[in-house]
Write an enzyme that holds these catalytic residues in place. Structure first.
Site, PDB file in Angstrom:
ATOM      1  N   ARG A  63       0.505  12.136  -8.980  1.00  0.00           N
ATOM      2  CA  ARG A  63       1.023  10.779  -8.758  1.00  0.00           C
ATOM      3  C   ARG A  63       2.443  10.615  -9.276  1.00  0.00           C
ATOM      4  O   ARG A  63       3.196   9.769  -8.815  1.00  0.00           O
ATOM      5  CB  ARG A  63       0.140   9.746  -9.462  1.00  0.00           C
ATOM      6  CG  ARG A  63      -1.233   9.555  -8.854  1.00  0.00           C
ATOM      7  CD  ARG A  63      -1.884   8.303  -9.442  1.00  0.00           C
ATOM      8  NE  ARG A  63      -3.310   8.256  -9.193  1.00  0.00           N
ATOM      9  CZ  ARG A  63      -3.884   7.791  -8.079  1.00  0.00           C
ATOM     10  NH1 ARG A  63      -3.145   7.338  -7.102  1.00  0.00           N
ATOM     11  NH2 ARG A  63      -5.194   7.768  -7.940  1.00  0.00           N
ATOM     12  N   PHE A 117      -2.397  15.770   4.491  1.00  0.00           N
ATOM     13  CA  PHE A 117      -2.713  15.135   3.217  1.00  0.00           C
ATOM     14  C   PHE A 117      -1.487  15.222   2.330  1.00  0.00           C
ATOM     15  O   PHE A 117      -0.959  16.296   2.076  1.00  0.00           O
ATOM     16  CB  PHE A 117      -3.918  15.791   2.540  1.00  0.00           C
ATOM     17  CG  PHE A 117      -4.440  14.950   1.430  1.00  0.00           C
ATOM     18  CD1 PHE A 117      -5.289  13.888   1.677  1.00  0.00           C
ATOM     19  CD2 PHE A 117      -4.029  15.182   0.123  1.00  0.00           C
ATOM     20  CE1 PHE A 117      -5.737  13.067   0.657  1.00  0.00           C
ATOM     21  CE2 PHE A 117      -4.470  14.366  -0.911  1.00  0.00           C
ATOM     22  CZ  PHE A 117      -5.325  13.307  -0.641  1.00  0.00           C
ATOM     23  N   GLU A 167       0.849  -1.208   0.000  1.00  0.00           N
ATOM     24  CA  GLU A 167       0.000   0.000   0.000  1.00  0.00           C
ATOM     25  C   GLU A 167       0.877   1.248   0.000  1.00  0.00           C
ATOM     26  O   GLU A 167       1.998   1.214   0.505  1.00  0.00           O
ATOM     27  CB  GLU A 167      -0.834   0.038   1.292  1.00  0.00           C
ATOM     28  CG  GLU A 167      -2.157  -0.684   1.223  1.00  0.00           C
ATOM     29  CD  GLU A 167      -3.230   0.108   0.492  1.00  0.00           C
ATOM     30  OE1 GLU A 167      -2.928   1.172  -0.080  1.00  0.00           O
ATOM     31  OE2 GLU A 167      -4.379  -0.362   0.474  1.00  0.00           O
ATOM     32  N   ASP A 168       0.316   2.333  -0.507  1.00  0.00           N
ATOM     33  CA  ASP A 168       1.003   3.624  -0.406  1.00  0.00           C
ATOM     34  C   ASP A 168       0.913   4.187   1.005  1.00  0.00           C
ATOM     35  O   ASP A 168       1.891   4.618   1.592  1.00  0.00           O
ATOM     36  CB  ASP A 168       0.412   4.626  -1.421  1.00  0.00           C
ATOM     37  CG  ASP A 168      -1.126   4.687  -1.377  1.00  0.00           C
ATOM     38  OD1 ASP A 168      -1.759   3.880  -0.664  1.00  0.00           O
ATOM     39  OD2 ASP A 168      -1.685   5.556  -2.074  1.00  0.00           O
TER      40      ASP A 168
END
Ligand code: IMP
Length: 180
Positions: A167, A154, A101-102
């Site tokens: 990304r 975030f 997972e990121d």
């Protein structure tokens, strides 16, 4: 992207910071999984860069497969609902599954995927996540291999997005925006 919004990025982890941490994680994972039948699962889209860099450094030869899950849908907060958009094709019965997972935030995605894959009787299911945001956790899960702890910020880059953008950045940055 909404041109009216002003977004600023501040560097959190450089390419070099990330690669150093991945080297350490890859050594530990290689030690733990050497000699086992392993399926390495990339949870798209956010994990694609981490997955690729991690894979290249492993000393064993895993099977590789991809899942797509979705929980955010263009916001900076989890919707709490996880949807499987693309499931695994590789049989996992009796094999050791390592989900890559990121970032683990609320933990809902991993809890959901773990339960879902658990129905197929794997020998084990663990997770490797580049980032861990424990302050936001809504479920009790263990992140078995983690790169960095982060606060409730975030982040984008190195696979992670905001509304589909950022990304491609080779580093991790904190995104701030009017209204966030
Ligand atoms: P969770 O289900 O809340 O643990 O969220 C997991 C998914 O949410 C991750 O795989 C990311 O795709 C996304 N996510 C959580 N926090 C962030 C962030 O700070 N930036 C970008 N994506 C995030």
């Amino acid at each position: 992207m909404d041109k009216e919004k002003s977004q600023t990025l501040s560097l959190l982890y450089s390419e070099r910071d990330i690669q150093i941490v991945i080297e350490v994680l890859a050594k530990q994972i290689s030690l733990d999984y050497e000699g086992k039948e392993v399926v390495l699962v990339c949870n798209l889209k956010g994990a694609f860069m981490f997955f690729s860099d991690l894979c290249k450094r492993l000393s064993f030869n895993p099977e590789i497969d991809f899942m797509i899950t979705s929980s955010y849908q263009g916001t900076t907060e989890s919707s709490g609902e996880v949807e499987i958009i693309k499931d695994l094709h590789t049989p996992i019965k009796g094999k050791h599954v390592l989900i890559v997972e990121d970032i683990v935030d609320t933990g809902l995605t991993y809890a959901f995927v773990k339960k879902h894959l658990g129905l197929h009787d794997p020998a084990s299911i663990k997770i490797a996540s580049l980032l861990d945001k424990p302050s936001q956790r809504l479920v009790d899960i263990t992140v078995d291999y983690k790169g960095f702890f982060i606060n409730n910020q975030f982040v984008v880059g190195y696979g992670m997005d905001y509304e589909g953008y950022y990304r491609n950045l080779p580093y991790v940055a904190i995104l701030s925006e009017k209204g966030i």
